[in-house]
Design a protein around this motif. Structure first.
Motif, PDB file in Angstrom:
ATOM      1  N   VAL A   1      -1.475 -22.450  52.432  1.00  0.00           N
ATOM      2  CA  VAL A   1      -1.898 -23.492  51.500  1.00  0.00           C
ATOM      3  C   VAL A   1      -3.406 -23.592  51.641  1.00  0.00           C
ATOM      4  N   HIS A   2      -4.095 -23.276  50.571  1.00  0.00           N
ATOM      5  CA  HIS A   2      -5.558 -23.303  50.642  1.00  0.00           C
ATOM      6  C   HIS A   2      -6.174 -23.765  49.327  1.00  0.00           C
ATOM      7  N   GLY A   3      -5.757 -24.937  48.884  1.00  0.00           N
ATOM      8  CA  GLY A   3      -6.202 -25.483  47.612  1.00  0.00           C
ATOM      9  C   GLY A   3      -7.706 -25.545  47.418  1.00  0.00           C
ATOM     10  N   MET A   4      -8.404 -26.347  48.221  1.00  0.00           N
ATOM     11  CA  MET A   4      -9.842 -26.528  48.052  1.00  0.00           C
ATOM     12  C   MET A   4     -10.628 -25.778  49.117  1.00  0.00           C
ATOM     13  N   ALA A   5     -10.075 -24.684  49.585  1.00  0.00           N
ATOM     14  CA  ALA A   5     -10.669 -23.957  50.707  1.00  0.00           C
ATOM     15  C   ALA A   5     -12.101 -23.530  50.429  1.00  0.00           C
ATOM     16  N   GLN A   6     -12.399 -23.146  49.208  1.00  0.00           N
ATOM     17  CA  GLN A   6     -13.754 -22.683  48.902  1.00  0.00           C
ATOM     18  C   GLN A   6     -14.771 -23.805  49.009  1.00  0.00           C
ATOM     19  N   ARG A   7     -14.335 -25.041  48.964  1.00  0.00           N
ATOM     20  CA  ARG A   7     -15.237 -26.187  49.051  1.00  0.00           C
ATOM     21  C   ARG A   7     -15.179 -26.869  50.411  1.00  0.00           C
ATOM     22  N   GLY A   8     -14.689 -26.178  51.409  1.00  0.00           N
ATOM     23  CA  GLY A   8     -14.614 -26.757  52.747  1.00  0.00           C
ATOM     24  C   GLY A   8     -13.391 -27.621  52.957  1.00  0.00           C
ATOM     25  N   GLY A   9     -12.390 -27.463  52.100  1.00  0.00           N
ATOM     26  CA  GLY A   9     -11.166 -28.251  52.231  1.00  0.00           C
ATOM     27  C   GLY A   9     -10.211 -27.653  53.242  1.00  0.00           C
ATOM     28  N   SER A  10      -9.095 -28.315  53.402  1.00  0.00           N
ATOM     29  CA  SER A  10      -8.081 -27.930  54.378  1.00  0.00           C
ATOM     30  C   SER A  10      -7.426 -26.594  54.029  1.00  0.00           C
ATOM     31  N   VAL A  11      -7.196 -25.785  55.051  1.00  0.00           N
ATOM     32  CA  VAL A  11      -6.480 -24.519  54.918  1.00  0.00           C
ATOM     33  C   VAL A  11      -5.384 -24.513  55.975  1.00  0.00           C
ATOM     34  N   VAL A  12      -4.152 -24.253  55.549  1.00  0.00           N
ATOM     35  CA  VAL A  12      -3.019 -24.244  56.476  1.00  0.00           C
ATOM     36  C   VAL A  12      -2.223 -22.970  56.254  1.00  0.00           C
ATOM     37  N   SER A  13      -1.809 -22.359  57.352  1.00  0.00           N
ATOM     38  CA  SER A  13      -0.968 -21.174  57.271  1.00  0.00           C
ATOM     39  C   SER A  13       0.220 -21.355  58.201  1.00  0.00           C
ATOM     40  N   HIS A  14       1.423 -21.154  57.653  1.00  0.00           N
ATOM     41  CA  HIS A  14       2.655 -21.200  58.429  1.00  0.00           C
ATOM     42  C   HIS A  14       3.003 -19.760  58.805  1.00  0.00           C
ATOM     43  N   VAL A  15       3.223 -19.487  60.080  1.00  0.00           N
ATOM     44  CA  VAL A  15       3.665 -18.173  60.531  1.00  0.00           C
ATOM     45  C   VAL A  15       4.931 -18.393  61.358  1.00  0.00           C
ATOM     46  N   ARG A  16       6.016 -17.755  60.918  1.00  0.00           N
ATOM     47  CA  ARG A  16       7.308 -17.884  61.596  1.00  0.00           C
ATOM     48  C   ARG A  16       7.790 -16.485  61.971  1.00  0.00           C
ATOM     49  N   PHE A  17       8.294 -16.346  63.198  1.00  0.00           N
ATOM     50  CA  PHE A  17       8.779 -15.033  63.606  1.00  0.00           C
ATOM     51  C   PHE A  17       9.973 -15.141  64.538  1.00  0.00           C
ATOM     52  N   GLY A  18      10.781 -14.089  64.510  1.00  0.00           N
ATOM     53  CA  GLY A  18      11.979 -14.015  65.346  1.00  0.00           C
ATOM     54  C   GLY A  18      12.771 -12.775  64.961  1.00  0.00           C
ATOM     55  N   LYS A  19      14.031 -12.733  65.368  1.00  0.00           N
ATOM     56  CA  LYS A  19      14.884 -11.596  65.021  1.00  0.00           C
ATOM     57  C   LYS A  19      15.108 -11.541  63.517  1.00  0.00           C
ATOM     58  N   LYS A  20      15.398 -12.700  62.908  1.00  0.00           N
ATOM     59  CA  LYS A  20      15.551 -12.793  61.457  1.00  0.00           C
ATOM     60  C   LYS A  20      15.075 -14.171  61.019  1.00  0.00           C
ATOM     61  N   VAL A  21      14.140 -14.187  60.073  1.00  0.00           N
ATOM     62  CA  VAL A  21      13.566 -15.427  59.559  1.00  0.00           C
ATOM     63  C   VAL A  21      13.862 -15.491  58.067  1.00  0.00           C
ATOM     64  N   TYR A  22      14.386 -16.630  57.607  1.00  0.00           N
ATOM     65  CA  TYR A  22      14.782 -16.745  56.206  1.00  0.00           C
ATOM     66  C   TYR A  22      13.807 -17.559  55.353  1.00  0.00           C
ATOM     67  N   SER A  23      12.976 -18.379  55.961  1.00  0.00           N
ATOM     68  CA  SER A  23      12.054 -19.219  55.201  1.00  0.00           C
ATOM     69  C   SER A  23      10.665 -19.139  55.803  1.00  0.00           C
ATOM     70  N   SER A  24       9.655 -19.201  54.964  1.00  0.00           N
ATOM     71  CA  SER A  24       8.283 -19.114  55.451  1.00  0.00           C
ATOM     72  C   SER A  24       7.674 -20.475  55.799  1.00  0.00           C
ATOM     73  N   ILE A  25       8.317 -21.557  55.396  1.00  0.00           N
ATOM     74  CA  ILE A  25       7.772 -22.894  55.649  1.00  0.00           C
ATOM     75  C   ILE A  25       8.392 -23.477  56.914  1.00  0.00           C
ATOM     76  N   ILE A  26       7.546 -23.975  57.806  1.00  0.00           N
ATOM     77  CA  ILE A  26       8.007 -24.561  59.058  1.00  0.00           C
ATOM     78  C   ILE A  26       8.532 -25.972  58.781  1.00  0.00           C
ATOM     79  N   PRO A  27       9.763 -26.243  59.198  1.00  0.00           N
ATOM     80  CA  PRO A  27      10.290 -27.605  59.022  1.00  0.00           C
ATOM     81  C   PRO A  27       9.483 -28.619  59.844  1.00  0.00           C
ATOM     82  N   GLU A  28       9.400 -29.832  59.355  1.00  0.00           N
ATOM     83  CA  GLU A  28       8.669 -30.894  60.050  1.00  0.00           C
ATOM     84  C   GLU A  28       9.226 -31.093  61.457  1.00  0.00           C
ATOM     85  N   GLY A  29       8.333 -31.204  62.427  1.00  0.00           N
ATOM     86  CA  GLY A  29       8.730 -31.403  63.812  1.00  0.00           C
ATOM     87  C   GLY A  29       9.173 -30.146  64.532  1.00  0.00           C
TER      88      GLY A  29
END
Length: 194
Positions: A42-70
């Motif tokens: 997620v990098h909406g306003m990144a070019q203007r110094g805004g927030s940039v977030v990247s979710h990285v999930r790994f394991g034997k098999k991963v089905y979703s790229s978004i990390i659940p809250e908590g």
């Protein structure tokens, strides 16, 4: 890490800090180590110094790229306030690797808000497994202040399974040749942070 466990790393920074390149390198090294890897950015306003977030999930098999809250195992922060902002997503026993850097968001620059004081101490009060890295100092020591992202990856590399050579291979495959040597030096300096 158990065989079926999915490990979640949330990378949080400000546009221009190299957060997205760091997430590419992290994903590459994890794939080289044989994991199934999913990534979302997620990098909406990144070019203007805004927030940039990247979710990285790994394991034997991963089905979703978004990390659940908590469910964040490692919060990997490029800036103190951005790291603190995403702290509620961290597991109770999660780890934080954070750059000891303050970048004023637009609301602070415009005088509408104050930058929170003593975020390092506040992080220490809330996180048991905390590694605060002076990324800029180490990047300058490596020869280029723009290698903070690689310094931080070096600090993170000590906590993950991929081998040293796999990390170096991932960096070599994604960093342009003209910046490679300084990034390799930065990575090695980051690995010395404990």
């Amino acid at each position: 890490m158990t065989e079926d466990k999915i490990t979640n790393i949330l990378m949080a920074g400000v546009g221009g800090q190299g957060t997205l390149l760091a997430s590419e390198i992290l994903s590459e090294v994890l794939m080289q180590a044989g994991y199934d890897v999913k990534k979302a950015e997620v990098h909406g306003m990144a070019q203007r110094g805004g927030s940039v977030v990247s979710h990285v999930r790994f394991g034997k098999k991963v089905y979703s790229s978004i990390i659940p809250e908590g469910e964040v195992d490692v919060l990997f922060g490029f800036e103190l306030l951005e790291t603190y902002r995403y702290l509620p997503l961290l597991k109770k026993d999660g780890a934080v690797v954070v750059n000891n850097l303050r970048i004023a968001p637009p609301s602070v620059s415009l005088g509408q808000r104050q930058y929170p004081e003593d975020l390092g101490r506040k992080l220490q009060q809330r996180v048991t497994d905390l590694r605060i890295v002076d990324g800029l100092e180490l990047a300058e020591k490596a020869g280029n202040p723009r290698t903070v992202n690689t310094v931080l990856l070096g600090a993170l590399s000590n906590t993950l399974a991929p081998s040293h050579e796999q990390w170096l291979s991932a960096i070599r495959s994604l960093v342009p040749e003209r910046f490679l040597e300084v990034n390799l030096r930065a990575f090695e300096l980051g690995r010395k942070v404990r």
